[in-house]
Write a protein that holds these residues in place. Sequence first.
Motif, mmCIF file in Angstrom:
data_model
loop_
_atom_site.group_PDB
_atom_site.id
_atom_site.type_symbol
_atom_site.label_atom_id
_atom_site.label_comp_id
_atom_site.label_asym_id
_atom_site.label_seq_id
_atom_site.Cartn_x
_atom_site.Cartn_y
_atom_site.Cartn_z
ATOM 1 N N HIS A 132 33.406 19.059 61.117
ATOM 2 C CA HIS A 132 33.659 17.695 61.582
ATOM 3 C C HIS A 132 32.431 16.793 61.454
ATOM 4 C CE1 HIS A 132 37.454 18.816 64.116
ATOM 5 N NE2 HIS A 132 37.690 18.712 62.831
ATOM 6 N N ASP A 148 29.730 24.270 62.411
ATOM 7 C CA ASP A 148 31.123 24.452 62.826
ATOM 8 C C ASP A 148 32.012 24.543 61.581
ATOM 9 O OD1 ASP A 148 33.651 24.375 63.892
ATOM 10 O OD2 ASP A 148 33.337 22.549 65.067
ATOM 11 N N ASP A 173 25.048 21.007 65.496
ATOM 12 C CA ASP A 173 26.390 20.827 66.066
ATOM 13 C C ASP A 173 27.083 22.188 66.084
ATOM 14 O OD1 ASP A 173 28.699 19.616 67.064
ATOM 15 O OD2 ASP A 173 29.486 19.193 65.063
ATOM 16 N N LYS A 205 30.997 17.166 71.487
ATOM 17 C CA LYS A 205 29.814 17.747 70.836
ATOM 18 C C LYS A 205 29.489 17.021 69.519
ATOM 19 C CE LYS A 205 31.716 21.928 70.684
ATOM 20 N NZ LYS A 205 32.844 21.807 71.632
ATOM 21 N N THR A 206 30.486 16.968 68.649
ATOM 22 C CA THR A 206 30.218 16.426 67.314
ATOM 23 C C THR A 206 29.911 14.934 67.377
ATOM 24 O OG1 THR A 206 31.642 18.117 66.365
ATOM 25 C CG2 THR A 206 31.196 16.200 65.004
HETATM 26 MG MG LIG Z 1 32.877 19.480 67.092
#
Ligand SMILES: [Mg+2]
Length: 266
Positions: free
Chosen positions: A43, A39, A123, A15-16
């Motif tokens: 990250h 998040d 994110d 995802k990130t």
């Molecule tokens: Mg992530």
Amino acid sequence: MRTIAVMNQKGGVGKTTTAVNVSAALAASGAKVALIDLDPQAHASLHFGVTFEAEFPSVYDVLVNDEPLSAVRRQIAENLWLIPAHLDLAAADFELASVFGREMILRDKIAADDMQFDYIIVDCPPSLGVLTLNALSAVEEVFIPLQPHFLALHGLSKLLQTVELVSKRLNPKLRVSGVVLCMFESRATLAKEVAGDVRAFFEKRGDDSTWSDAVVFETCIRRNVRLAEAPSFGQSIFDYDPRSNGAEDYGALVKEIVAMRPNGDA
Ligand SMILES: [Mg+2]
Ligand SMILES: Nc1ncnc2c1ncn2[C@@H]1O[C@H](COP(=O)(O)OP(=O)(O)OP(=O)(O)O)[C@@H](O)[C@H]1O
């Protein structure tokens, strides 16, 4: 404006890495981009070299302390702004528990924002809690990164149900528009088989669900160690190693993203 949440409640699927490098490539192509790090692991913020500074406002202050986005965002490259996260975001779930309309805070903040962006990319954390619900209420598109191993489709129905529910109750414009295969081992037979299964799964369309128009992107993001190294240098893959497979793959993915029309009808 396109608004996209990069979401999968499964951890470590890309995802990130996808949110950061897609944002960087879109900004480099001239689009004005805001990347919202939702998040508590922060990250995406760390990936751009933004480290924890307790006194500096973060997306936590937007959600919990009613700060506007303008008080929090920082420009980190030409055309690219980051709304950073901080570990204290982990408390948001609990702190917002009794707040009326807590799933809609981010949506309202974006609507009230004084800056116009071409893309807002969110994110998401690896969970389906209040933070992810804020992302899903605020955007029109969901991108799902999947790692093509044998459990890739496991958990997907829960994810799709959540999107469906948010679409019904909170955000009728919400659609899953793209599925990205990440950490692809191009030489492994299993990866190819699973990629085939994923494509077959999303081709079962024809119905009127939130994911009936979802595109499984042609570009698979290959496993590439340069993508895993880039965050420790606070750089996107395009700055860290523009000649790597990672830069090539995310560059190709962004071309597909730009070419599709919002809401998936590419
Ligand atoms: Mg992530
Ligand atoms: N294509 C790739 N090749 C090699 N390593 C990758 C690739 N994509 C991501 N990684 C690495 O795998 C790890 C997990 O990726 P990432 O952080 O993007 O996943 P995530 O879904 O955001 O995780 P989380 O659920 O914890 O937020 C990271 O260390 C990242 O650098």
